[in-house]
Design a protein around this motif. Structure first.
Motif, short mmCIF file in Angstrom:
data_model
loop_
_atom_site.label_atom_id
_atom_site.label_comp_id
_atom_site.label_asym_id
_atom_site.label_seq_id
_atom_site.Cartn_x
_atom_site.Cartn_y
_atom_site.Cartn_z
N ALA A 184 117.18 -14.56 -1.91
CA ALA A 184 116.72 -13.37 -1.53
C ALA A 184 117.18 -12.79 -0.18
O ALA A 184 117.05 -11.52 -0.11
CB ALA A 184 115.07 -13.69 -1.11
N ALA A 185 117.93 -13.63 0.70
CA ALA A 185 118.41 -13.25 1.69
C ALA A 185 119.93 -12.65 1.62
O ALA A 185 120.18 -12.21 2.48
CB ALA A 185 118.47 -14.37 2.67
N ALA A 186 120.48 -12.83 0.58
CA ALA A 186 121.74 -12.47 0.15
C ALA A 186 121.73 -11.45 -1.23
O ALA A 186 122.39 -11.83 -2.09
CB ALA A 186 122.72 -13.44 0.14
N PRO A 187 120.92 -10.54 -1.22
CA PRO A 187 120.76 -9.70 -2.53
C PRO A 187 122.29 -9.02 -2.76
O PRO A 187 122.30 -8.74 -4.26
CB PRO A 187 119.93 -8.60 -2.01
N ALA A 188 123.16 -8.64 -1.91
CA ALA A 188 124.41 -8.18 -2.36
C ALA A 188 125.47 -8.83 -2.08
O ALA A 188 126.65 -8.23 -2.25
CB ALA A 188 124.36 -6.90 -1.58
N ASP A 189 125.50 -10.21 -1.86
CA ASP A 189 126.56 -11.00 -1.65
C ASP A 189 126.97 -11.99 -2.73
O ASP A 189 126.25 -12.84 -2.92
CB ASP A 189 126.36 -12.04 -0.52
N GLY A 190 127.73 -11.39 -3.76
CA GLY A 190 127.85 -12.28 -4.89
C GLY A 190 128.51 -13.53 -4.82
O GLY A 190 128.29 -14.39 -5.45
N ALA A 191 129.38 -13.68 -3.73
CA ALA A 191 129.95 -15.18 -3.59
C ALA A 191 128.89 -16.16 -3.14
O ALA A 191 128.86 -17.39 -3.78
CB ALA A 191 131.03 -15.02 -2.59
N VAL A 192 127.90 -15.79 -2.31
CA VAL A 192 127.03 -16.61 -2.05
C VAL A 192 126.07 -16.76 -3.17
O VAL A 192 125.71 -17.88 -3.25
CB VAL A 192 126.11 -16.02 -0.84
N ARG A 193 125.67 -16.12 -3.95
CA ARG A 193 124.82 -16.05 -5.12
C ARG A 193 125.25 -16.79 -6.13
O ARG A 193 124.67 -17.97 -6.78
CB ARG A 193 124.35 -14.55 -5.61
N ILE A 194 126.76 -17.13 -6.32
CA ILE A 194 127.30 -17.77 -6.94
C ILE A 194 127.10 -19.18 -6.91
O ILE A 194 127.03 -20.13 -7.53
CB ILE A 194 128.73 -17.16 -7.47
N ARG A 195 127.46 -19.38 -5.54
CA ARG A 195 127.39 -20.86 -4.92
C ARG A 195 126.04 -21.41 -5.14
O ARG A 195 125.71 -22.62 -5.28
CB ARG A 195 127.85 -20.84 -3.47
N LEU A 196 124.98 -20.42 -5.03
CA LEU A 196 123.55 -20.92 -4.98
C LEU A 196 123.18 -21.34 -6.32
O LEU A 196 122.50 -22.14 -6.74
CB LEU A 196 122.73 -19.76 -4.26
N ALA A 197 123.90 -20.50 -7.37
CA ALA A 197 123.80 -20.59 -8.68
C ALA A 197 124.21 -22.04 -9.03
O ALA A 197 123.68 -22.73 -9.96
CB ALA A 197 124.29 -19.68 -9.68
N GLN A 198 125.31 -22.26 -8.65
CA GLN A 198 126.05 -23.74 -8.79
C GLN A 198 125.01 -24.88 -8.14
O GLN A 198 125.04 -25.74 -9.03
CB GLN A 198 127.52 -23.56 -8.03
N ALA A 199 124.44 -24.61 -7.11
CA ALA A 199 123.50 -25.49 -6.71
C ALA A 199 122.49 -25.76 -7.38
O ALA A 199 122.01 -26.91 -7.69
CB ALA A 199 123.23 -25.25 -5.27
N LEU A 200 121.73 -24.72 -8.11
CA LEU A 200 120.65 -24.76 -9.12
C LEU A 200 120.91 -25.75 -10.27
O LEU A 200 120.11 -26.23 -10.70
CB LEU A 200 120.18 -23.27 -9.30
N VAL A 201 122.28 -25.36 -10.76
CA VAL A 201 122.22 -25.99 -11.91
C VAL A 201 122.56 -27.56 -11.78
O VAL A 201 122.47 -28.44 -12.68
CB VAL A 201 123.91 -25.48 -12.81
N GLU A 202 122.90 -28.16 -10.52
CA GLU A 202 122.97 -29.41 -10.39
C GLU A 202 121.83 -30.21 -10.18
O GLU A 202 121.60 -31.46 -10.03
CB GLU A 202 123.61 -29.52 -8.72
N LEU A 203 120.60 -29.28 -9.64
CA LEU A 203 119.18 -29.98 -9.78
C LEU A 203 118.91 -30.87 -11.12
O LEU A 203 119.36 -30.31 -12.06
CB LEU A 203 117.94 -28.82 -9.44
N ALA A 204 118.03 -31.51 -10.67
CA ALA A 204 117.60 -32.56 -11.96
C ALA A 204 117.10 -31.76 -13.07
O ALA A 204 115.99 -31.10 -12.85
CB ALA A 204 116.73 -33.61 -11.21
#
Length: 209
Positions: A149-169
């Motif tokens: 929510a804090a990075a609505p326009a930063d694609g690189a940050v959002r991709i890294r956060l997506a990578q973290a999401l897929v790592e979750l159990a």
């Protein structure tokens, strides 16, 4: 060059001192390997190094202490203190080590690493391991969602956060990733869609689909 004395193995404190002084990463790695097999000895020297005025020495100390793991009494306390180090690299090494030990208090630091792109892959993996605890998984998910929510326009940050999401159990991050698959940033949407597929396959393999 460090050589083994004729009358026995190299003392752990000597190894620890060499670790703190060695700038070559390959040599330093070999020294840490030897030190880690010394049964937790040498910690006093490394702990002193973690308080050095020389940032390079502090970095080497924290990496070596992390490799000692929980086998060395007092190692965890030194790593916790390193979380307040003025140097970001020292803090990150400490947070990764403590996270691998199961310390959930480092979750904010690890999430910050993902956002900053500093050791973000390692941080995401540790977050994934911590998310095996359902209570901690909720905290991690909430923190990642807040950062999205804090990075609505930063694609690189959002991709890294997506990578973290897929790592979750399990499929913890699946709902958020499905939303990201509709992101206005086409690249983010494509990456998230691929990650949703990974989670779908995981769920099918686990019989939870």
């Amino acid at each position: 060059m460090l050589t083994q004395p004729e009358d026995g193995p190299i003392p752990a404190e000597v190894l620890a001192g060499s670790v703190l002084a060695e700038a070559d990463p390959h040599v330093a790695g070999a020294l840490r390997w030897a030190l880690a097999r010394a049964g937790g000895e040498g910690l006093a020297t490394l702990a002193a190094g973690a308080r050095s005025a020389d940032v390079d020495v502090r970095r080497r100390a924290v990496v070596a202490i992390a490799e000692l793991g929980e086998t060395a009494p007092g190692a965890t306390e030194v790593l916790v203190a390193a979380l307040d180090d003025p140097d970001g690299t020292v803090r990150r090494h400490a947070a990764l080590a403590l996270g691998r030990q199961g310390m959930t208090s480092v979750v904010p630091t690890l999430v910050g690493m993902v956002v900053e792109g500093a050791d973000d892959v390692a941080a995401a993996e540790v977050l994934g391991a911590l998310s095996e605890d359902p209570g901690c998984a909720d905290r991690i998910l909430a923190a990642l969602v807040d950062e999205l929510a804090a990075a609505p326009a930063d694609g690189a940050v959002r991709i890294r956060l997506a990578q973290a999401l897929v790592e979750l159990a399990g499929t913890t991050g699946q709902e958020v990733l499905r939303r990201l698959a509709q992101d206005d940033d086409r690249t983010v949407a494509l990456v998230a869609s691929a990650f949703v597929g990974v989670l779908d396959e995981r769920a099918a393999a686990d019989g939870t689909a």
